[in-house]
Motif scaffolding. Structure first.
Motif, PDB file in Angstrom:
ATOM      1  N   UNK A 184     -38.698  19.859   8.211  1.00  0.00           N
ATOM      2  CA  UNK A 184     -38.158  19.206   7.025  1.00  0.00           C
ATOM      3  C   UNK A 184     -37.899  17.720   7.257  1.00  0.00           C
ATOM      4  N   UNK A 185     -37.422  17.347   8.429  1.00  0.00           N
ATOM      5  CA  UNK A 185     -37.152  15.939   8.720  1.00  0.00           C
ATOM      6  C   UNK A 185     -38.446  15.127   8.743  1.00  0.00           C
ATOM      7  N   UNK A 186     -39.479  15.704   9.339  1.00  0.00           N
ATOM      8  CA  UNK A 186     -40.772  15.021   9.390  1.00  0.00           C
ATOM      9  C   UNK A 186     -41.363  14.861   7.989  1.00  0.00           C
ATOM     10  N   UNK A 187     -41.214  15.883   7.151  1.00  0.00           N
ATOM     11  CA  UNK A 187     -41.712  15.802   5.781  1.00  0.00           C
ATOM     12  C   UNK A 187     -40.971  14.733   4.984  1.00  0.00           C
ATOM     13  N   UNK A 188     -39.668  14.634   5.184  1.00  0.00           N
ATOM     14  CA  UNK A 188     -38.900  13.597   4.493  1.00  0.00           C
ATOM     15  C   UNK A 188     -39.351  12.205   4.931  1.00  0.00           C
ATOM     16  N   UNK A 189     -39.658  12.059   6.198  1.00  0.00           N
ATOM     17  CA  UNK A 189     -40.168  10.772   6.693  1.00  0.00           C
ATOM     18  C   UNK A 189     -41.522  10.437   6.085  1.00  0.00           C
ATOM     19  N   UNK A 190     -42.379  11.432   5.920  1.00  0.00           N
ATOM     20  CA  UNK A 190     -43.695  11.210   5.313  1.00  0.00           C
ATOM     21  C   UNK A 190     -43.568  10.815   3.849  1.00  0.00           C
ATOM     22  N   UNK A 200     -42.484   7.209   3.735  1.00  0.00           N
ATOM     23  CA  UNK A 200     -43.617   6.330   4.022  1.00  0.00           C
ATOM     24  C   UNK A 200     -44.515   6.191   2.795  1.00  0.00           C
ATOM     25  N   UNK A 201     -44.737   7.289   2.091  1.00  0.00           N
ATOM     26  CA  UNK A 201     -45.567   7.255   0.885  1.00  0.00           C
ATOM     27  C   UNK A 201     -44.959   6.360  -0.190  1.00  0.00           C
ATOM     28  N   UNK A 202     -43.656   6.501  -0.427  1.00  0.00           N
ATOM     29  CA  UNK A 202     -42.996   5.702  -1.464  1.00  0.00           C
ATOM     30  C   UNK A 202     -43.017   4.218  -1.108  1.00  0.00           C
ATOM     31  N   UNK A 203     -42.684   3.900   0.132  1.00  0.00           N
ATOM     32  CA  UNK A 203     -42.652   2.497   0.551  1.00  0.00           C
ATOM     33  C   UNK A 203     -44.046   1.883   0.480  1.00  0.00           C
ATOM     34  N   UNK A 204     -45.072   2.631   0.889  1.00  0.00           N
ATOM     35  CA  UNK A 204     -46.442   2.113   0.845  1.00  0.00           C
ATOM     36  C   UNK A 204     -46.896   1.881  -0.583  1.00  0.00           C
ATOM     37  N   UNK A 205     -46.557   2.786  -1.498  1.00  0.00           N
ATOM     38  CA  UNK A 205     -46.923   2.608  -2.904  1.00  0.00           C
ATOM     39  C   UNK A 205     -46.277   1.366  -3.495  1.00  0.00           C
ATOM     40  N   UNK A 206     -44.996   1.142  -3.191  1.00  0.00           N
ATOM     41  CA  UNK A 206     -44.288  -0.022  -3.731  1.00  0.00           C
ATOM     42  C   UNK A 206     -44.890  -1.315  -3.187  1.00  0.00           C
ATOM     43  N   UNK A 207     -45.101  -1.371  -1.870  1.00  0.00           N
ATOM     44  CA  UNK A 207     -45.654  -2.586  -1.266  1.00  0.00           C
ATOM     45  C   UNK A 207     -47.068  -2.845  -1.766  1.00  0.00           C
ATOM     46  N   UNK A 260     -55.335   6.859   1.515  1.00  0.00           N
ATOM     47  CA  UNK A 260     -55.960   6.781   2.834  1.00  0.00           C
ATOM     48  C   UNK A 260     -55.150   5.947   3.805  1.00  0.00           C
ATOM     49  N   UNK A 261     -54.532   4.860   3.323  1.00  0.00           N
ATOM     50  CA  UNK A 261     -53.671   4.037   4.167  1.00  0.00           C
ATOM     51  C   UNK A 261     -52.438   4.813   4.617  1.00  0.00           C
ATOM     52  N   UNK A 262     -51.876   5.601   3.695  1.00  0.00           N
ATOM     53  CA  UNK A 262     -50.714   6.428   4.059  1.00  0.00           C
ATOM     54  C   UNK A 262     -51.087   7.456   5.120  1.00  0.00           C
ATOM     55  N   UNK A 263     -52.218   8.089   4.968  1.00  0.00           N
ATOM     56  CA  UNK A 263     -52.658   9.064   5.972  1.00  0.00           C
ATOM     57  C   UNK A 263     -52.894   8.402   7.326  1.00  0.00           C
ATOM     58  N   UNK A 264     -53.427   7.183   7.312  1.00  0.00           N
ATOM     59  CA  UNK A 264     -53.619   6.473   8.574  1.00  0.00           C
ATOM     60  C   UNK A 264     -52.294   6.155   9.259  1.00  0.00           C
ATOM     61  N   UNK A 265     -51.292   5.750   8.479  1.00  0.00           N
ATOM     62  CA  UNK A 265     -49.970   5.485   9.051  1.00  0.00           C
ATOM     63  C   UNK A 265     -49.369   6.760   9.633  1.00  0.00           C
ATOM     64  N   UNK A 266     -49.502   7.870   8.908  1.00  0.00           N
ATOM     65  CA  UNK A 266     -48.977   9.138   9.421  1.00  0.00           C
ATOM     66  C   UNK A 266     -49.688   9.559  10.701  1.00  0.00           C
ATOM     67  N   UNK A 267     -50.990   9.296  10.770  1.00  0.00           N
ATOM     68  CA  UNK A 267     -51.746   9.658  11.975  1.00  0.00           C
ATOM     69  C   UNK A 267     -51.306   8.820  13.170  1.00  0.00           C
TER      70      UNK A 267
END
Length: 342
Positions: A63-69, A72-79, A330-337
């Motif tokens: 659950x903690x890892x999912x919340x972090x993901x 990351x998705x929200x911050x990447x979308x805003x930026x 795709x950028x979000x997936x790269x950051x998660x990877x």
């Protein structure tokens, strides 16, 4: 066969233990070794349930890892949104060119990967015809028949995409209300057909408008009726269309057989196809000669024509979703990877 039938409930029991975290076997006995199930004998619904259970078991306790993901998705979308807005305001030409390239290439990659040959054939036909029309629009000197050819092609493409999108949306709504059952059509088949038509209409509508705007900009500078300062460089006769440079044979007060003649608030007259392509397809809101603001609601008073203008605005809004959303994901997936998140 009896052994396979008994293996299925055992597998369900194992999944229930993994998902719920409760050590019980439902009277089947505790097994240390994994139970093999022949997936080829299961229905699609049963396969989906098993894959769903496996996914829950795999991601349990993360659950903690999912919340972090999600963060990351929200911050990447805003930026990304802020960067795209600033890019569009500061360098509109490069932004529009890159957006057009994204619109043209990104769906091609996914459809080729998924082997959607019907889309690929239509994409190839569209690309060949549009490439020829764009080539004609970028030639110097500009032939007198080129502007009408360009606007007719993109206006035809605009109408086809508009009708296709409306039909697809109607099919989707009818499927949601169960009207497809009257014709004995399966819901999944009707929904697939409606979504496909909606996708074709929106995609080619957006792509066609981008190409038409590029051709309109180039032809407007080639025709040379206005300069960068906004002052006309050539005198326009009352009987000449400023878009195509051809003679106007039908008076404004007369009803034409093929097309009518429109007079703007600045008193300049144009062929119907030319001014429609300029204002609606080419997204130009000014007079091609004097650059005065064009009132589309006044020019197209017919209520059946106004949705075309609204549809054009909808395509502008969907351009971000089609062109840039896959890149951002795709950028979000790269950051998660890179961060080791799954």
């Amino acid at each position: 066969m009896q052994q396979e039938l008994t293996a299925l409930p055992k597998m369900a029991g194992v999944f229930e233990v993994e998902v719920d975290g409760v050590e019980h076997d439902h009277g089947l006995g505790h097994h240390d070794e994994p139970i093999q199930v022949d997936l080829s004998n299961l229905s699609p619904e049963e396969k989906w349930r098993m894959e769903h259970a496996r996914m829950h078991a795999k991601h349990k306790g993360h659950e903690a890892m999912h919340a972090e993901m999600v963060l990351i998705l929200i911050v990447t979308l805003v930026i990304a949104q802020l960067v795209l807005v600033q890019w569009k305001q500061r360098h509109p030409k490069s932004y529009n060119l890159m957006t057009l390239f994204q619109m043209w290439v990104v769906p091609l990659y996914f459809t080729t990967k998924l082997h959607w040959w019907r889309f690929l054939v239509m994409w190839f036909i569209f690309s060949v015809v549009t490439a020829y029309v764009t080539y004609r629009a970028t030639r110097k000197p500009l032939e007198c028949t080129t502007p009408r050819l360009v606007y007719k092609w993109f206006l035809l493409l605009y109408k086809i995409s508009y009708a296709t999108g409306i039909v697809g949306y109607t099919v989707v709504m009818f499927t949601l209300f169960g009207i497809n059952l009257i014709f004995r059509i399966k819901p999944e088949d009707a929904m697939d057909f409606g979504v496909s038509l909606l996708f074709y209409g929106l995609y080619y509508g957006v792509l066609g408008r981008d190409f038409s705007e590029m051709c309109a900009d180039f032809m407007a500078s080639t025709v040379g009726y206005y300069s960068a300062s906004g002052m006309p460089t050539k005198h326009l006769s009352d009987s000449i269309c400023a878009v195509c440079g051809q003679q106007i044979l039908v008076d404004v007060s007369e009803e034409g057989i093929i097309e009518n003649t429109y007079r703007l608030s600045c008193n300049h007259v144009f062929h119907e196809f030319c001014i429609r392509g300029w204002c609606i397809v080419g997204k130009k809101q000014t007079c091609p000669y004097c650059k005065e603001k064009v009132d589309l609601k006044r020019m197209f008073s017919n209520p059946w024509e106004r949705p075309h203008v609204m549809y054009g605005q909808l395509l502008d809004w969907l351009r971000y979703l089609v062109a840039w959303q896959p890149v951002i994901i795709g950028l979000v997936q790269g950051i998660n990877y890179i961060l080791g998140l799954e």
